[in-house]
Enzyme design. Structure first.
Site, PDB file in Angstrom:
ATOM      1  N   VAL A  22       0.830  -1.215   0.000  1.00 21.73           N
ATOM      2  CA  VAL A  22       0.000   0.000   0.000  1.00 21.73           C
ATOM      3  C   VAL A  22       0.862   1.262   0.000  1.00 21.73           C
ATOM      4  O   VAL A  22       0.670   2.162  -0.822  1.00 21.73           O
ATOM      5  CB  VAL A  22      -0.949  -0.006   1.227  1.00 21.73           C
ATOM      6  CG1 VAL A  22      -1.609   1.353   1.425  1.00 21.73           C
ATOM      7  CG2 VAL A  22      -2.018  -1.067   1.024  1.00 21.73           C
ATOM      8  N   PHE A 166      -8.527   1.174  -0.976  1.00 20.32           N
ATOM      9  CA  PHE A 166      -9.321   0.116  -1.608  1.00 20.32           C
ATOM     10  C   PHE A 166      -8.606  -0.553  -2.780  1.00 20.32           C
ATOM     11  O   PHE A 166      -9.230  -1.283  -3.553  1.00 20.32           O
ATOM     12  CB  PHE A 166     -10.672   0.687  -2.067  1.00 20.32           C
ATOM     13  CG  PHE A 166     -11.485   1.254  -0.931  1.00 20.32           C
ATOM     14  CD1 PHE A 166     -12.209   0.417  -0.101  1.00 20.32           C
ATOM     15  CD2 PHE A 166     -11.476   2.614  -0.666  1.00 20.32           C
ATOM     16  CE1 PHE A 166     -12.943   0.931   0.976  1.00 20.32           C
ATOM     17  CE2 PHE A 166     -12.204   3.139   0.396  1.00 20.32           C
ATOM     18  CZ  PHE A 166     -12.940   2.300   1.219  1.00 20.32           C
ATOM     19  N   CYS A 274      -5.632  -9.679   3.063  1.00 18.35           N
ATOM     20  CA  CYS A 274      -6.669  -8.766   3.565  1.00 18.35           C
ATOM     21  C   CYS A 274      -8.013  -9.402   3.884  1.00 18.35           C
ATOM     22  O   CYS A 274      -8.482  -9.298   5.011  1.00 18.35           O
ATOM     23  CB  CYS A 274      -6.815  -7.603   2.614  1.00 18.35           C
ATOM     24  SG  CYS A 274      -5.325  -6.590   2.673  1.00 18.35           S
TER      25      CYS A 274
HETATM   26  P1  NAD Z   1       3.160  -4.705   3.935  1.00 15.20           P
HETATM   27  O1  NAD Z   1       3.532  -5.710   4.932  1.00 15.20           O
HETATM   28  O2  NAD Z   1       3.327  -4.994   2.479  1.00 15.20           O
HETATM   29  O3  NAD Z   1       3.929  -3.331   4.218  1.00 15.20           O
HETATM   30  C1  NAD Z   1       4.028  -2.736   5.476  1.00 15.20           C
HETATM   31  C2  NAD Z   1       5.373  -2.039   5.590  1.00 15.20           C
HETATM   32  O4  NAD Z   1       5.408  -1.322   6.844  1.00 15.20           O
HETATM   33  C3  NAD Z   1       6.572  -2.971   5.587  1.00 15.20           C
HETATM   34  O5  NAD Z   1       7.480  -2.579   4.582  1.00 15.20           O
HETATM   35  C4  NAD Z   1       7.174  -2.799   6.987  1.00 15.20           C
HETATM   36  O6  NAD Z   1       8.584  -2.931   6.992  1.00 15.20           O
HETATM   37  C5  NAD Z   1       6.741  -1.389   7.329  1.00 15.20           C
HETATM   38  N1  NAD Z   1       6.749  -1.070   8.760  1.00 15.20           N
HETATM   39  C6  NAD Z   1       6.308  -1.835   9.791  1.00 15.20           C
HETATM   40  N2  NAD Z   1       6.488  -1.173  10.963  1.00 15.20           N
HETATM   41  C7  NAD Z   1       7.026   0.018  10.654  1.00 15.20           C
HETATM   42  C8  NAD Z   1       7.466   1.130  11.435  1.00 15.20           C
HETATM   43  N3  NAD Z   1       7.330   1.141  12.762  1.00 15.20           N
HETATM   44  N4  NAD Z   1       8.014   2.196  10.800  1.00 15.20           N
HETATM   45  C9  NAD Z   1       8.145   2.191   9.455  1.00 15.20           C
HETATM   46  N5  NAD Z   1       7.767   1.166   8.666  1.00 15.20           N
HETATM   47  C10 NAD Z   1       7.218   0.100   9.264  1.00 15.20           C
HETATM   48  O7  NAD Z   1       1.623  -4.347   4.230  1.00 15.20           O
HETATM   49  P2  NAD Z   1       0.517  -3.852   3.182  1.00 15.20           P
HETATM   50  O8  NAD Z   1      -0.007  -4.994   2.400  1.00 15.20           O
HETATM   51  O9  NAD Z   1       1.023  -2.646   2.474  1.00 15.20           O
HETATM   52  O10 NAD Z   1      -0.651  -3.440   4.195  1.00 15.20           O
HETATM   53  C11 NAD Z   1      -0.540  -2.289   5.014  1.00 15.20           C
HETATM   54  C12 NAD Z   1      -1.941  -1.941   5.525  1.00 15.20           C
HETATM   55  O11 NAD Z   1      -2.791  -1.594   4.416  1.00 15.20           O
HETATM   56  C13 NAD Z   1      -2.667  -3.090   6.239  1.00 15.20           C
HETATM   57  O12 NAD Z   1      -3.464  -2.546   7.263  1.00 15.20           O
HETATM   58  C14 NAD Z   1      -3.568  -3.671   5.145  1.00 15.20           C
HETATM   59  O13 NAD Z   1      -4.706  -4.309   5.671  1.00 15.20           O
HETATM   60  C15 NAD Z   1      -3.957  -2.416   4.397  1.00 15.20           C
HETATM   61  N6  NAD Z   1      -4.337  -2.639   2.985  1.00 15.20           N
HETATM   62  C16 NAD Z   1      -3.620  -3.521   2.217  1.00 15.20           C
HETATM   63  C17 NAD Z   1      -3.961  -3.697   0.876  1.00 15.20           C
HETATM   64  C18 NAD Z   1      -3.213  -4.674   0.008  1.00 15.20           C
HETATM   65  O14 NAD Z   1      -3.708  -4.967  -1.076  1.00 15.20           O
HETATM   66  N7  NAD Z   1      -2.077  -5.190   0.407  1.00 15.20           N
HETATM   67  C19 NAD Z   1      -5.008  -2.945   0.322  1.00 15.20           C
HETATM   68  C20 NAD Z   1      -5.702  -2.043   1.144  1.00 15.20           C
HETATM   69  C21 NAD Z   1      -5.355  -1.899   2.484  1.00 15.20           C
HETATM   70  C1  UGA Z   2      -9.029  -6.862  -1.746  1.00 10.98           C
HETATM   71  C2  UGA Z   2     -10.106  -5.834  -2.167  1.00 10.98           C
HETATM   72  O1  UGA Z   2     -10.612  -6.202  -3.466  1.00 10.98           O
HETATM   73  C3  UGA Z   2      -9.523  -4.432  -2.228  1.00 10.98           C
HETATM   74  O2  UGA Z   2     -10.548  -3.492  -2.551  1.00 10.98           O
HETATM   75  C4  UGA Z   2      -8.927  -4.095  -0.851  1.00 10.98           C
HETATM   76  O3  UGA Z   2      -8.315  -2.825  -0.884  1.00 10.98           O
HETATM   77  C5  UGA Z   2      -7.893  -5.155  -0.471  1.00 10.98           C
HETATM   78  O4  UGA Z   2      -8.507  -6.465  -0.482  1.00 10.98           O
HETATM   79  C6  UGA Z   2      -7.363  -4.923   0.899  1.00 10.98           C
HETATM   80  O5  UGA Z   2      -8.029  -4.380   1.742  1.00 10.98           O
HETATM   81  O6  UGA Z   2      -6.233  -5.321   1.068  1.00 10.98           O
HETATM   82  P1  UGA Z   2      -6.974  -8.060  -2.932  1.00 10.98           P
HETATM   83  O7  UGA Z   2      -6.954  -8.903  -1.716  1.00 10.98           O
HETATM   84  O8  UGA Z   2      -5.716  -7.452  -3.412  1.00 10.98           O
HETATM   85  O9  UGA Z   2      -8.015  -6.850  -2.746  1.00 10.98           O
HETATM   86  O10 UGA Z   2      -7.534  -8.943  -4.155  1.00 10.98           O
HETATM   87  P2  UGA Z   2      -8.983  -9.342  -4.693  1.00 10.98           P
HETATM   88  O11 UGA Z   2      -8.999  -9.153  -6.147  1.00 10.98           O
HETATM   89  O12 UGA Z   2     -10.071  -8.715  -3.929  1.00 10.98           O
HETATM   90  O13 UGA Z   2      -8.985 -10.918  -4.400  1.00 10.98           O
HETATM   91  C7  UGA Z   2      -8.986 -11.430  -3.088  1.00 10.98           C
HETATM   92  C8  UGA Z   2      -9.205 -12.918  -3.100  1.00 10.98           C
HETATM   93  O14 UGA Z   2     -10.540 -13.242  -3.506  1.00 10.98           O
HETATM   94  C9  UGA Z   2      -8.295 -13.681  -4.063  1.00 10.98           C
HETATM   95  O15 UGA Z   2      -7.887 -14.869  -3.446  1.00 10.98           O
HETATM   96  C10 UGA Z   2      -9.180 -13.989  -5.255  1.00 10.98           C
HETATM   97  O16 UGA Z   2      -8.783 -15.153  -5.939  1.00 10.98           O
HETATM   98  C11 UGA Z   2     -10.520 -14.181  -4.575  1.00 10.98           C
HETATM   99  N1  UGA Z   2     -11.695 -13.896  -5.441  1.00 10.98           N
HETATM  100  C12 UGA Z   2     -11.924 -12.643  -5.892  1.00 10.98           C
HETATM  101  C13 UGA Z   2     -12.585 -14.929  -5.734  1.00 10.98           C
HETATM  102  O17 UGA Z   2     -12.404 -16.089  -5.309  1.00 10.98           O
HETATM  103  N2  UGA Z   2     -13.684 -14.650  -6.508  1.00 10.98           N
HETATM  104  C14 UGA Z   2     -13.932 -13.386  -6.983  1.00 10.98           C
HETATM  105  O18 UGA Z   2     -14.965 -13.213  -7.671  1.00 10.98           O
HETATM  106  C15 UGA Z   2     -13.029 -12.374  -6.675  1.00 10.98           C
END
Ligand code: NAD
Ligand code: UGA
Length: 453
Positions: A22, A166, A274
């Site tokens: 993110v 999102f 997530c």
């Molecule tokens: P990630 O693990 O990929 O990245 C998190 C980063 O934060 C890491 O690089 C880590 O080293 C760093 N970090 C941890 N503690 C720290 C600190 N004290 N100071 C500075 N850096 C620090 O995680 P992510 O997938 O990017 O998710 C982050 C948040 O966003 C979560 O709450 C997740 O639920 C949310 N989110 C993720 C997605 C997604 O698709 N991955 C989408 C929407 C929301």
């Molecule tokens: C999901 C949400 O779609 C994002 O909007 C949100 O920001 C993110 O979580 C988050 O909060 O981290 P993501 O997990 O990256 O995104 O991927 P998706 O495309 O949503 O797929 C999630 C899982 O559901 C995958 O395992 C995918 O294979 C599965 N999936 C998705 C299904 O089995 N059926 C579907 O119709 C869609």
């Protein structure tokens, strides 16, 4: 000149704490639209890699965007949080919020960063907005404010905002550049005005709400999407028993705009970093608040049993899996990513190996991350999708990568020992598979067999 003037009007200095999926993509897209961004991380190796021009993750389009924005001087990477707080008007928090064993959210990363920000803030810096982008339970923003107020050295001019993200992995850049909506939650008009300036170049609808509502929107949105997936997976089992076709059912119900076809793809269940944790987190906070969401417990239950149901169907065909050669296409939790966190593909590989099957696996991008996630599991990870199926008795498709849908099935048939496909993502064209000589099993549809069977 007029354009430059308009551009300068919104340009801001932004810090992103946490440079993961993110933080890195959000920071890069903010830079792409003209803001000055510094991405902070406490993982020195990650920051050094980024400074050396190396990518810590695979995400389509991201590498080119990082390199052009670094060259343009709008994007920087550092481990120095205090310096970022000193120079940036708005500080985004994008650190992990993993689940505890009981399903509650581990907020220790958020607390640690809040503490670090409090230590770094000085009255002479002026007004600062702290924005939570991580996914958190409702009321976390209030606690972030309390930590900052408690540990900072003087009376500070600070507001806390919730701005949930999102984006989907695999299409993160497009999702960030063209969001359906931007949710901004704050009880301060001053903070709201600054946040709207940050998002001005994105021309997306902005949902202006209070802090708690913004936090809840994120948990409720992810849980609703997970619910749609579990719903169609439950329907797929009824289809299997009744001879109906889940793809046609999804099409028929999805054409109703109130329902929509999105997220009605039946398969092996949802995975990733997530949905599993956010559904758990929402169940947990709703229970704590005395308004339990039992509905989501069934969503989890369907998801957990979907994989076992699929493995049982393989067993029905092969009887005993011990010493059977099974090729698995897909290791990542979804297509277009190298992320294997909570990947259902990883789970199925482990499950088949536990049964004594001789498993080979292939993924276009997740070979390295997959090898780490599968440490201790006797699986051979191949670097070619056709080599992966050589001598196999069954091919399992576990991730919805396009190249699996477009595979040369005649070639696959020639390489395999037996002609059996189990398509856990309904991506292969069944008729084509039968044409190539396969018996074809998928999710929520009748199995197809060659004419001579
Ligand atoms: P990630 O693990 O990929 O990245 C998190 C980063 O934060 C890491 O690089 C880590 O080293 C760093 N970090 C941890 N503690 C720290 C600190 N004290 N100071 C500075 N850096 C620090 O995680 P992510 O997938 O990017 O998710 C982050 C948040 O966003 C979560 O709450 C997740 O639920 C949310 N989110 C993720 C997605 C997604 O698709 N991955 C989408 C929407 C929301
Ligand atoms: C999901 C949400 O779609 C994002 O909007 C949100 O920001 C993110 O979580 C988050 O909060 O981290 P993501 O997990 O990256 O995104 O991927 P998706 O495309 O949503 O797929 C999630 C899982 O559901 C995958 O395992 C995918 O294979 C599965 N999936 C998705 C299904 O089995 N059926 C579907 O119709 C869609």
């Amino acid at each position: 000149m007029a354009i430059m003037g308009a551009l300068e009007a919104f340009v801001m200095n932004l810090a992103i704490i946490g440079t993961g999926y993110v933080g890195l993509t959000t920071g890069t897209c903010f830079a792409e639209v003209g803001h000055n961004v510094v991405c902070v991380d406490n993982n020195r190796d990650k920051v050094q890699a980024l400074l050396d021009g190396k990518m810590p993750i695979y995400e389509p389009e991201l590498e080119d965007l990082i390199s052009s924005n670094v060259s343009a001087g709008r994007l920087a990477f550092t481990t120095d949080l205090a310096e970022a707080v000193a120079t940036c008007d708005i500080i985004f928090i994008a650190v992990p919020t993993p689940p505890h064993d009981d399903g509650s959210v581990d907020l220790s990363y958020i607390e640690a960063v809040s503490h670090d920000i409090a230590d770094a803030l000085r009255p002479e810096y002026g007004y600062r907005v702290i924005v939570d982008k991580s996914t958190v339970p409702v009321s976390t923003g209030r606690k972030v404010y309390e930590v900052i107020a408690r540990y900072s050295r003087a009376d500070l001019d600070v507001d806390v905002v919730s701005n949930p993200e999102f984006l989907r992995e695999g299409s993160a850049v497009q999702d960030l550049m063209h969001p359906d909506r931007v949710v901004i939650g704050t009880n301060s008009q001053r903070a709201m005005d600054l946040m709207k300036r940050v998002y001005q170049p994105f021309s997306a609808p902005i949902v202006e709400v209070d802090l708690a509502s913004a936090e809840l929107i994120k948990h409720a949105a992810n849980s609703f999407l997970a619910l749609k997936i579990s719903y169609i997976n439950a329907v797929s089992r009824v289809c299997e028993k009744s001879g109906a076709d889940v793809e046609l059912v999804a099409k028929g119900i999805g054409m109703d705009k109130r329902i929509s076809r999105h997220f009605l793809n039946a398969g092996l269940g949802y995975g990733g970093s997530c949905f599993p944790k956010d559904v758990k987190g929402f169940i947990n906070i709703s229970r704590q608040l005395g308004a339990p969401l039992h509905l989501l417990e069934e969503v989890e239950n369907i998801n957990a049993t979907q994989l076992e149901h699929f493995v049982n169907r393989i067993k029905e065909q092969l009887w005993v899996l011990r010493n059977k050669r099974i090729a698995v296409w897909g290791i990542a939790f979804k297509q277009n990513t190298d992320d294997v966190r909570e990947s259902v593909a990883v789970k199925i590989i482990r499950r088949l190996a536990e049964e004594g099957a001789l498993v080979t696996a292939y993924d276009p991008k997740a070979a390295e991350t997959g090898a780490k996630a599968l440490e201790g599991c006797p699986v051979e990870i191949c670097d070619d999708m056709y080599e992966c199926v050589r001598g196999a008795e069954v091919l399992v498709v576990a991730t919805e990568w396009k190249q699996f849908a477009n595979a040369n099935l005649v070639r696959v048939r020639e390489l395999m020992k037996l002609p059996i496909i189990f398509d856990g993502r309904n991506v292969i064209h069944g008729e084509n598979a039968v044409h190539a000589g396969f018996e074809y099993h998928s999710v929520g549809r009748k199995s197809l067999y060659p004419a001579n069977k």
